[in-house]
Design an enzyme around this catalytic site. Structure first.
Site, PDB file in Angstrom:
ATOM      1  N   HIS A  81       8.476   4.105   1.801  1.00 28.82           N
ATOM      2  CA  HIS A  81       9.381   5.160   1.341  1.00 28.82           C
ATOM      3  C   HIS A  81       9.140   6.463   2.109  1.00 28.82           C
ATOM      4  CE1 HIS A  81       6.005   7.094  -0.634  1.00 28.82           C
ATOM      5  NE2 HIS A  81       5.673   5.912  -1.126  1.00 28.82           N
ATOM      6  N   ASP A  83       3.026   1.825   1.085  1.00 30.01           N
ATOM      7  CA  ASP A  83       1.976   1.625   2.088  1.00 30.01           C
ATOM      8  C   ASP A  83       1.102   0.433   1.744  1.00 30.01           C
ATOM      9  OD1 ASP A  83       0.931   2.937  -0.121  1.00 30.01           O
ATOM     10  OD2 ASP A  83      -0.159   4.455   1.026  1.00 30.01           O
TER      11      ASP A  83
END
Length: 415
Positions: free
Chosen positions: A40, A314
């Site tokens: 994101h 992540d």
């Protein structure tokens, strides 16, 4: 977000050339399929002023314009830049057409069901297909993790839990963080923090505290202790820098050099690496993504969309690349191992001359300086490209590996 600003930004983007479209393709190669695994965009810190951040320092934290964890205006702008350049590249390689709105067979988007991931996907998609209403698939209930992107332990037995915890503890022992902790303590004046004052005068340093790791069924791998605190602090500093906060507000003005950034990011990168990339953990928490990629790229590529965009976190990228046994990488111009907004792009190519399929995996990202100066850099500022290599899928001088080798890697990990 102000509609006038974004309309003007989109119009400007369409008028500019794209650096990505100018990449040289070997003669006779044609791009067949693309799967993009994206983190994101820029968000406000997850740890708000009333929790971990406030406990770790008595210094006042700067105020963000959005709530914790939400995508910022700058995060949206970065996705517009990405969309512009990747659209140009994919149309140049004829894997995508923007002359008409795409069908699900041509372009499919799946985002985790959190606001920041959904909004990241929305800005990317709406600026890839300007006048099209392209649906974004996500589970119905927003605010809860989608199983595809939820990096939780799926092995329900004590032997695995002990093995995973032992692996994380061993990984922690292999990394020296003392110098990084000392710098962090100095920047936040940790000895004067509420957390230290609560210890009633006992010696209080992050480097002397102990970490405790957990790998519980249906929960994310986790740690309590200094590493968790350090990750929250450095994450906040990094986001302040990307968001363009004044230099004297970024980390309270305490970071003066790239060396200091490297020391601090070592804490954040270590947190992610220890929790999500040990072999014992990575294959387990990344299994939903591994299975999905296996179906799309290996088992049933003919039935898969030409372009698939997956927007997660992540932890998804770190565990996925670790499970695939990716060789160590360092992205030039970045301190983060898996930078915010970065995209791992799996590309299935066909060599028409030799009639063989090939795989190329690239990390697409902006440098730390580009992120900080994103409002000034322009839509034609080049996206950085870094070729990744899997241990089981050696690449040639152009970054391609034989598809059969990639398939062998997937068969080993997606089973």
């Amino acid at each position: 977000m102000k509609g006038l600003f974004w309309s003007a930004a989109i119009a400007a983007a369409l008028a500019l050339p794209s650096a990505m479209a100018q990449q040289t393709t070997p003669e006779g190669y044609s791009l067949q399929q693309v799967v993009i695994v994206s983190r994101h965009g820029i968000r406000a810190p997850l740890a708000n002023n009333g929790s971990a951040l406030a406990q770790a320092t008595a210094k006042p934290w700067p105020t963000w314009k959005v709530a914790g964890g939400e995508l910022t205006d700058r995060g949206a702008l970065v996705e517009i830049f990405f969309a512009h350049q990747m659209r140009k590249w994919m149309t140049h390689e004829k894997v995508l057409s923007t002359e008409q709105c795409p069908t699900k067979k041509q372009f499919f988007v799946w985002a985790n069901s959190l606001p920041r991931t959904h909004d990241t996907a929305q800005f990317f998609v709406s600026n890839t297909f300007i006048a099209c209403d392209v649906p974004i698939f996500h589970q119905r209930k927003m605010g809860e993790m989608d199983p595809l992107f939820n990096p939780v332990i799926t092995e329900d037995n004590e032997a695995f839990r002990q093995q995973a915890v032992a692996a994380m503890e061993a990984s922690r022992q292999r990394v020296d963080l003392i110098e990084s902790y000392k710098l962090l303590e100095q920047i936040v004046d940790y000895s004067a923090s509420p957390a230290c004052k609560a210890q009633s005068g006992k010696p209080c340093t992050l480097s002397d505290e102990k970490d405790s790791f957990r790998a519980d069924y249906r929960l994310e791998p986790s740690v309590s202790g200094p590493l968790k605190t350090a990750n929250a602090l450095v994450d906040a500093f990094t986001l302040q820098y990307y968001e363009g906060f004044p230099q004297d507000e970024v980390a309270f003005g305490g970071i003066k050099s790239d060396k200091q950034w490297q020391l601090l990011e070592k804490l954040k990168n270590s947190y992610q690496s220890i929790l999500f990339t040990t072999p014992e953990v990575a294959r387990n928490v990344a299994k939903p993504l591994l299975d999905y990629l296996d179906q799309q790229l290996v088992e049933k590529p003919a039935a898969a969309p030409k372009v698939t965009l997956l927007v997660g976190h992540d932890s998804n990228i770190a565990s996925l690349l670790a499970a695939l046994d990716t060789k160590p990488w360092q992205l030039p111009g970045q301190f983060e191992q898996t930078p915010i907004s970065g995209k791992v792009v799996f590309q299935r190519w066909h060599d028409n001359k030799s009639n063989r399929d090939l795989m190329k995996i690239e990390y697409l990202y902006f440098t730390a300086e580009q992120m900080r100066n994103v409002a000034k850099m322009g839509f034609d500022s080049p996206v950085q490209r870094y070729t990744l290599e899997l241990t089981g899928c050696p690449t040639d001088s152009n970054g391609f590996c034989p598809m059969e080798k990639f398939s062998e890697v997937m068969r080993k990990v997606a089973k």
